[in-house]
Write an enzyme that holds these catalytic residues in place. Structure first.
Site, PDB file in Angstrom:
ATOM      1  N   ARG A 170       1.036  68.425  20.687  1.00 54.17           N
ATOM      2  CA  ARG A 170       0.380  67.367  19.914  1.00 54.17           C
ATOM      3  C   ARG A 170      -0.952  67.943  19.467  1.00 54.17           C
ATOM      4  O   ARG A 170      -1.851  68.165  20.284  1.00 54.17           O
ATOM      5  CB  ARG A 170       0.183  66.113  20.761  1.00 54.17           C
TER       6      ARG A 170
ATOM      7  N   ARG B 167       8.178  54.349  22.459  1.00 52.22           N
ATOM      8  CA  ARG B 167       7.807  55.780  22.461  1.00 52.22           C
ATOM      9  C   ARG B 167       8.261  56.407  23.786  1.00 52.22           C
ATOM     10  O   ARG B 167       8.793  57.501  23.805  1.00 52.22           O
ATOM     11  CB  ARG B 167       6.278  55.943  22.325  1.00 52.22           C
TER      12      ARG B 167
ATOM     13  N   GLN C 234       7.633  59.854  16.644  1.00 53.40           N
ATOM     14  CA  GLN C 234       7.298  58.445  16.382  1.00 53.40           C
ATOM     15  C   GLN C 234       8.474  57.728  15.708  1.00 53.40           C
ATOM     16  O   GLN C 234       8.747  56.557  15.959  1.00 53.40           O
ATOM     17  CB  GLN C 234       6.046  58.381  15.485  1.00 53.40           C
TER      18      GLN C 234
ATOM     19  N   ASP D  84      -0.573  52.289   8.760  1.00 48.55           N
ATOM     20  CA  ASP D  84      -1.214  53.223   9.689  1.00 48.55           C
ATOM     21  C   ASP D  84      -2.696  53.258   9.315  1.00 48.55           C
ATOM     22  O   ASP D  84      -3.087  52.737   8.253  1.00 48.55           O
ATOM     23  CB  ASP D  84      -0.548  54.617   9.530  1.00 48.55           C
TER      24      ASP D  84
ATOM     25  N   HIS E 102       5.196  63.412  12.022  1.00 48.83           N
ATOM     26  CA  HIS E 102       5.186  62.692  13.300  1.00 48.83           C
ATOM     27  C   HIS E 102       6.632  62.290  13.662  1.00 48.83           C
ATOM     28  O   HIS E 102       6.964  61.105  13.757  1.00 48.83           O
ATOM     29  CB  HIS E 102       4.281  61.465  13.199  1.00 48.83           C
TER      30      HIS E 102
ATOM     31  N   CYS F 277       2.026  52.478  14.075  1.00 47.85           N
ATOM     32  CA  CYS F 277       2.176  53.478  15.143  1.00 47.85           C
ATOM     33  C   CYS F 277       1.043  53.426  16.168  1.00 47.85           C
ATOM     34  O   CYS F 277       1.166  54.032  17.239  1.00 47.85           O
ATOM     35  CB  CYS F 277       2.270  54.865  14.523  1.00 47.85           C
TER      36      CYS F 277
HETATM   37  N1  NVA Z   1      -1.789  59.023  11.099  1.00 52.58           N
HETATM   38  C1  NVA Z   1      -2.387  58.906  12.405  1.00 52.58           C
HETATM   39  C2  NVA Z   1      -1.312  58.817  13.448  1.00 52.58           C
HETATM   40  C3  NVA Z   1      -1.801  58.539  14.829  1.00 52.58           C
HETATM   41  C4  NVA Z   1      -0.692  58.417  15.854  1.00 52.58           C
HETATM   42  C5  NVA Z   1      -3.286  60.097  12.653  1.00 52.58           C
HETATM   43  O1  NVA Z   1      -2.918  61.218  12.299  1.00 52.58           O
HETATM   44  O2  NVA Z   1      -4.384  59.926  13.181  1.00 52.58           O
END
Ligand code: NVA
Length: 263
Positions: free
Chosen positions: A38, A247, A68, A161, A65, A202
């Site tokens: 991650r 998740r 997710q 998001d 992602h 998310c």
């Molecule tokens: N688009 C968000 C997802 C977080 C799970 C980010 O990259 O911060």
């Protein structure tokens, strides 16, 4: 599940600084049965996968992602009983990791997908091409538009998001100006014309003033929420916490399938 976990934070790894990702991949692969990454660069997770010789799971990168998506489509299936024939609409920053993954995953699964974003925040050309080409086989309808009414109408799922993804926090003013009309609120939900809409996010979400980011947005713009209003976030049709719990269930399934010697 009986596995043992070691956590390596950003200060514990070189990732190209003094040791190449390739060398790190070989070392980690010799010690572990799988690597969850991650981080930021998609290139890093791909190099880990290429050279470690163990399963590598993409837990989030700047570009994608994918894990997710497992939780998201499980949540959609739990809500509707199926995702066949459904229309999933992402509204907001359409070129972030979640929007890109939702676009391509929906196309793979034959789910109709709408991305509703201002022109400058629409998905990368390459990602759009990938989704369109996959949709030719799966039959899913792919729409990318800046027209809110057109994009939202007939949606079964509304997904949003944060407006500033990881590493983009300095873009706050610009993003607010570009995206303030693309906020998910009750008026927008009503534009679906459906009465069984599902709201997904998310997380983390800026929906009230209980975060430093929420406070900053209040000071800068005088607003109490950003991408989603608190009433929608807490509504009956919001399944964001079920989605978050999923998740865990889906990651467990992924670990079992890739490392569990199930078959
Ligand atoms: N688009 C968000 C997802 C977080 C799970 C980010 O990259 O911060």
């Amino acid at each position: 599940m009986g596995a043992h976990v070691s956590y390596l934070g950003k200060n514990d790894l070189q990732l190209g600084k003094k040791e190449s990702v390739q060398d790190t991949a070989v070392v980690l692969g010799s010690m572990f049965d799988g690597i969850a990454f991650r981080g930021f660069e998609q290139k890093t997770v791909e190099e880990l996968a290429q050279y470690s010789n163990v399963p590598v799971w993409n837990g989030l990168t700047n570009e994608w992602h994918p894990t997710q998506m497992l939780a998201d489509f499980l949540t959609i299936k739990e809500h509707f009983g199926t995702y066949e024939g459904k229309t999933v609409t992402f509204i907001g920053d359409g070129r972030n990791n979640v929007a890109h993954s939702l676009l391509v995953t929906s196309a793979i699964l034959g789910v109709n997908v709408h991305i509703v974003s201002p022109k400058s925040l629409q998905p990368d050309e390459e990602v759009q091409k990938m989704a369109l080409s996959i949709s030719k086989t799966s039959g899913s309808e792919v729409v990318v538009t800046d027209n809110i009414q057109e994009g939202i109408y007939s949606s079964d799922v509304i997904y949003t998001d944060v407006w500033c993804s990881m590493g983009e926090e300095d873009q706050l003013e610009k993003r607010f100006e570009l995206l303030k009309d693309y906020q998910v609120n009750q008026h927008l939900i009503n534009l679906t014309g459906k009465n069984n809409t599902l709201f997904l996010h998310c997380l983390p979400a800026i929906h009230d003033l209980n975060t430093e980011m929420g406070q900053l947005c209040f000071e800068k713009f005088g607003v109490t929420c950003m991408e989603v209003t608190d009433d929608v976030f807490k509504s009956d049709y919001s399944k964001v916490f079920q989605q978050a719990e999923n998740r865990m269930h889906t990651i467990k399934a992924l670990l079992a399938i890739t490392c569990g010697e199930l078959f």
